[in-house]
Design an enzyme around this catalytic site. Structure first.
Site, PDB file in Angstrom:
ATOM      1  N   LYS A  80      21.487 -18.106  46.804  1.00  0.00           N
ATOM      2  CA  LYS A  80      20.179 -17.645  47.274  1.00  0.00           C
ATOM      3  C   LYS A  80      19.257 -17.488  46.067  1.00  0.00           C
ATOM      4  O   LYS A  80      19.704 -17.043  45.000  1.00  0.00           O
ATOM      5  CB  LYS A  80      20.348 -16.309  48.001  1.00  0.00           C
ATOM      6  N   SER A 155      17.159 -12.410  55.667  1.00  0.00           N
ATOM      7  CA  SER A 155      16.380 -13.169  54.714  1.00  0.00           C
ATOM      8  C   SER A 155      17.138 -14.324  54.059  1.00  0.00           C
ATOM      9  O   SER A 155      16.523 -15.247  53.535  1.00  0.00           O
ATOM     10  CB  SER A 155      15.885 -12.227  53.613  1.00  0.00           C
ATOM     11  N   SER A 179      20.642  -9.132  55.997  1.00  0.00           N
ATOM     12  CA  SER A 179      20.170 -10.437  55.515  1.00  0.00           C
ATOM     13  C   SER A 179      21.271 -11.466  55.272  1.00  0.00           C
ATOM     14  O   SER A 179      20.966 -12.635  55.040  1.00  0.00           O
ATOM     15  CB  SER A 179      19.365 -10.263  54.230  1.00  0.00           C
TER      16      SER A 179
END
Lengths: 490, 519
Positions: A80, A155, A179
């Site tokens: 990420k 997210s 997330s």
């Protein structure tokens, strides 16, 4: 048989060890797949193909020389875009850091490298990890591989979507309020949020320091266990990381098959839960009963306060954590500012997106003189009560079973109201507030073909048990062997 | 040694200010920032330092790069615990960290990690001495109460150019203590004495070098005035940039006069922060209360609270030195030293330790002699020596605690004894001392080489020994008087015996001849 890019770490590691496959071949396959599907998925903010192939070649050379590093030797793993990798971009999917290149490695990055992983690509997310759909990325939204008109969740949407689309063998995300687990549920993969303090946050761009935790996305619970084993453990660079023994999580999966005592928190099955999801979770609960597990209803009475508590604590911490993005030392700097205050205003006005600004403003407000006691201090007290709810439940049960998300993946652009978006995290946020481990495993599909996630919530630092419980379900179901029909859907 | 002079070299104490119609009293509280002397910064491993290339003492934590996290340096906590114990503070059982949020380019995170509602040290006091009625008389002592001491991180430094401003983050993250006094000081002179004492305490404890030129000690003053007899405090003004101890005194004196003048004109004091310019002796407003910050303090979630247990405190307590005023009282009582001499000796811990080591070697009865040698001769020679040479001596002091003073304490003790025994005369001893300081040689060696040793009997006994020898040998006296010159040798044996062989033979001969001639 599915393509190389849909294999598990377990299978690929065996093939690499047997020299049936090279790391370069595997990496090439993953890159080719990414190139093929990225125009539709857009899971990556960037990827450095030549760097990945160079790492793969080094991995093969190590293996040939008998110097393989560890459990992830030769396995391409995506990160990420909030986790620092030296000499790679680190953007948090924000205009603020669009041109920032990290001069250092996060601790998880160092550990993945030490385990032999090939670090590949910067995965899209909501800006500064604030959001539940990855639509808050300053660069572009990411599509759900199961239905490209829908969001992958957030997210860590890029991490989940890339894995589901075969663009990585495993990925890392971060989980502040769900997330990792929510996008894992939306994309039909396994996502684990470890106990707060199990995995170092050093090098993770901070959203809310007391809630953030890095964790793995993987095709199977077994792969998640391998990844967790590689990144977990005390780090002297993170004061909030705990000194705990790290067991062999992968070995622990088969160690015990229960029966466990499982709790069903009644507050997690109320209004707002999609009936198809409710039914899928009920079937999973029945499965555990069938394994001989004792299943009982428990109560987490302060659940109704989770969302409010979270949006006070998380935004307060974020308002302070994001103060460093000021255009002075690095990051976006507005041109033409007339003085330093103007430089702050303009740089931050231009550099941050709407959701980030909304949270900075909220957080600044709740910390303001005269409001601190009413909001932040009160929220911290409620947080303690929320944690006590969970710990009380663990007096009776080993783990809790809930849906991961009340709804399946929704349409891109569907939730324009921030409050509606915040409600997506209603089942995941309590776990962060209480600092507990939680895992989402695929437990079925809706009639429309959208994945459904089952959330298992464990006791602090009992990841081995939590993974074993999840694995007991997974090994008797085939959900993880299904893949989105991307190739034919065009 | 500057501190020793400072205590005394200021004008008459004035706690009451009389102007025109009314008597006024000043009320002053000081906020002193002291940089803690640790090898690495407070929240990362990067070294601390001064005067280096800009931005060389940085890393992801210092620069607040995305993802960087602080980790507490326990040595900084050791230092503040020590400061708290030395000043009699209550030490908090838990060290808790807060974020103080404000935007300024010298603060890389745009928040400062500090301690807000739970400072590590509460209460405590600083003992001060006011000027005595004469230089050789001890002045009044007062104990100025402290509010708190907390630990925080220092910020970087801005260098403003014509077209741009440059930032040096080398200082950022240096551990910094904020020591806050109660508003219990009443004159510029008291503030001066307070800082002098506080500074000495920090240096004594090895907590900081307190070099104000390097910003290791910085002082802000909160000043108000009120009519004498009034119990309510007047409106306070914060005075900043008091960057030397004499600027603190001058700045406060100036501000008190300014406030009284405003009141006398019928004006009111505006609550504000003023910047004092020590070079011009003037001040100007920086900001008023309306522009005050809301720092939005909250507990730093990146740092765990640290428990400070009894064992930790005891370990620090074991390393706490005796403070200067306590030492001074002891020197006066134990060694019967005059006040003036003690005030030369006690303000420099190494010097006081050196004194005591030399006294131990010389014997307590000789303490005043030892003290005089140090106060008069050693300090003069140290003052003459090039600063570089002196600090080189201090470097050597790592293995030898007295290395800075060149002359080993035992050798100073030896010199004192030589003088006392009459083996060397005072004038010769002064020469020997200079050579000891220059060469490191023992005094006896120097005296022998340079023939500065007094032979036995020089001090007047020789004549008596000669008289006794003549009186004790009538036969030889008769022979000598009869013209037998060699008979004089018969007197020399007993004289040498009385002098234990250390009499000067030529002098013995001369004395005998003089006495025999007079007979």
């Amino acid at each position: 048989m599915a393509g190389l890019f849909y294999q598990t770490i377990a299978r690929l590691s065996a093939d690499l060890a047997a020299k049936k496959l090279s790391a370069v071949e595997l990496t090439q396959a993953v890159i080719a797949r990414a190139k093929a599907v990225e125009p539709r998925i857009r899971a990556f903010n960037s990827f450095d193909e030549s760097d990945a192939l160079a790492q793969a070649a080094e991995s093969d050379a190590r293996r040939a020389a008998g110097r393989s590093r560890g459990s992830l030797e030769g396995i391409p793993i995506g990160l990420k875009d909030v986790i620092a990798v030296q000499n790679q971009p680190l953007t948090a999917s924000s205009r603020m850091l669009a041109n920032f290149v990290s001069p250092y490695d996060a601790t998880v990055t160092t550990r993945l490298k030490a385990a032999g992983a090939i670090l590949f690509g910067r995965l899209n997310c909501d800006e500064f990890a604030m959001g539940s759909s990855t639509e808050n990325s300053a660069f572009h939204p990411t599509a759900n591989p199961w239905d490209v008109t829908r969001v992958p969740g957030g997210s860590s949407g890029g991490s989940a979507a890339a894995l589901a689309a075969g663009e990585a063998i495993a990925t890392l995300g971060s989980d502040t309020g769900g997330s990792i687990r929510q996008p894992a549920a939306f994309c039909g993969v396994v996502g684990l949020k470890p106990t707060y303090g199990l995995v170092s946050r050093y090098g993770l761009i901070a959203f809310a320091s007391s809630l953030d935790q890095i964790g793995p996305f993987a095709r199977t619970v077994g792969d998640a266990a391998v990844l967790l084993g590689a990144i977990a453990g005390h780090d002297e660079r993170d004061s909030t990381s705990y000194r705990v023994e790290i067991p062999d999580y992968a070995a622990a999966l088969e160690g015990r098959r229960g029966p466990w005592k499982l709790g069903i928190p009644k507050e997690y099955f109320g209004a707002g839960l999609d009936p198809e999801i409710g039914a899928a979770v009920e079937r999973a609960i029945d499965f555990y009963r069938g394994l001989g597990c004792e299943v009982r209803e428990v109560s987490l009475p302060h659940t109704q306060y989770c969302l409010d508590t979270y949006y006070i604590i998380a935004t307060a911490e974020a308002s302070s954590n994001l103060a460093r993005y000021d255009g002075i030392r690095y990051g976006h700097r507005a041109s033409g500012a007339k003085d330093v205050v103007d430089l702050y205003f303009q740089s931050r006005a231009e550099g941050f997106g709407a959701e980030v600004k909304r949270r900075i403003i909220l957080g600044t407000y709740v910390l303001s003189s005269g409001y601190y006691d009413a909001y932040y201090l009160r929220a911290q007290k409620v947080r303690t009560l929320i944690r006590r709810d969970f710990l009380a439940a663990y007096q009776q049960v080993d783990a809790l079973i809930t849906p991961t998300s009340p709804i399946p993946a929704f349409k891109l652009g569907e939730k324009s109201d921030p409050l509606a978006m915040y409600l997506c995290d209603v089942y995941t946020i309590g776990v962060n507030l209480a600092g507990l481990p939680g895992i989402s495993v695929p437990c079925g599909f809706t009639a429309a073909g959208l994945p459904i996630g089952l959330q298992l919530i464990g006791q602090p630092f009992q990841e081995a048990q939590l993974l074993a419980i999840a694995h007991a379900y997974e090994r008797e179901h085939e959900w993880s062997q299904r893949h989105p029909a991307l190739a034919s859907s065009g | 040694m500057a501190s020793n002079g400072m205590v005394r070299d200021y004008p008459l104490l004035a706690t009451r200010y009389s102007l025109l119609s009314m008597n006024y009293e000043a009320v002053i509280g000081l906020e002193v920032h002291v940089q803690v002397k640790t090898r690495s910064k407070i929240f990362t491993r990067v070294a601390t330092g001064y005067g280096l290339e800009p931005n060389t003492l940085t890393d992801p934590v210092v620069l607040a790069l995305p993802g960087a996290l602080p980790v507490m340096n326990r040595a900084a906590l050791d230092a503040i615990i020590k400061a708290g114990l030395l000043l009699g503070c209550r030490i908090a059982p838990v060290c808790k960290w807060d974020r103080k949020n404000y935007f300024y380019p010298d603060s890389p995170k745009n928040y400062q990690i500090s301690q807000y509602d739970q400072p590590l040290c509460l209460g405590g006091e600083v003992e001060i001495e006011l000027p005595g009625p004469a230089r050789n008389l001890m002045g009044e002592h007062k104990r100025i109460p402290l509010t708190r001491i907390h630990l925080e991180e220092d910020v970087g430094k801005l260098n403003h150019g014509a077209a741009d401003s440059l930032i040096d983050y080398n200082r950022a993250g240096t551990p910094l203590m904020e020591i806050v006094s109660e508003p219990a000081l009443h004159s510029a002179e008291e503030a001066f004495a307070y800082l002098t004492s506080l500074r000495a305490t920090m240096i004594y404890g090895g907590i900081s070098d307190c070099d104000m030129e390097k910003g290791q000690l910085r002082c802000d003053a909160n000043i108000s005035v009120r009519p004498v007899g009034e119990s309510k405090l007047g409106t306070k003004v914060e005075l900043k940039n008091l960057n030397s101890i004499s600027f603190v005194r001058d700045g406060i004196a100036h501000e008190i006069k300014r406030q009284i003048a405003v009141l006398e004109r019928g004006g009111t004091i505006v609550q504000e922060t003023r910047d004092y310019d020590g070079m011009t002796g003037t001040s100007q407003s920086l900001r008023t209360k309306e522009e005050a910050h809301d720092y939005r303090y909250f507990p730093d979630p990146d740092l765990m609270p640290v428990v400070v247990d009894e064992e930790w405190k005891n370990r620090i307590r074991a390393g706490c030195p005796e403070l200067p005023f306590d030492k001074q009282r002891r020197f006066i009582a134990q060694y019967r030293l005059p006040y003036t001499l003690t005030s030369v000796l006690v303000w420099d811990r190494e010097l006081a330790d050196y004194f005591e080591a030399a006294v131990k070697a010389a014997g307590e009865d000789r303490a005043q002699s030892v003290g005089n040698w140090i106060a008069n001769d050693l300090l003069r020679e140290l003052g003459k020596a090039a600063p570089a040479a002196v600090s080189a001596g201090a470097e050597g002091g790592l293995s030898d605690p007295h290395g800075r003073f060149r002359i080993p304490p035992a050798q100073l003790a030896e010199l004192v004894r030589l003088v006392e025994a009459g083996t060397v005369l005072m004038n010769a001893a002064k020469e020997i001392f200079v050579e000891m300081f220059a060469t490191g040689e023992a005094p006896g060696v120097i005296a022998d080489r340079r023939g500065l040793k007094v032979a036995a009997g020089d001090a007047g006994e020789l004549e008596q020994w000669c008289r006794d020898a003549i009186a004790g040998n009538a036969k030889a006296l008769a022979e000598f008087k009869a013209g037998k010159d060699s008979a004089i040798n018969a007197f020399k044996g007993p004289v040498m015996k009385a002098a234990k062989g250390r009499a000067n033979p030529k002098l013995v001969d001369e004395t005998l001849r003089r006495l025999l001639a007079g007979n």
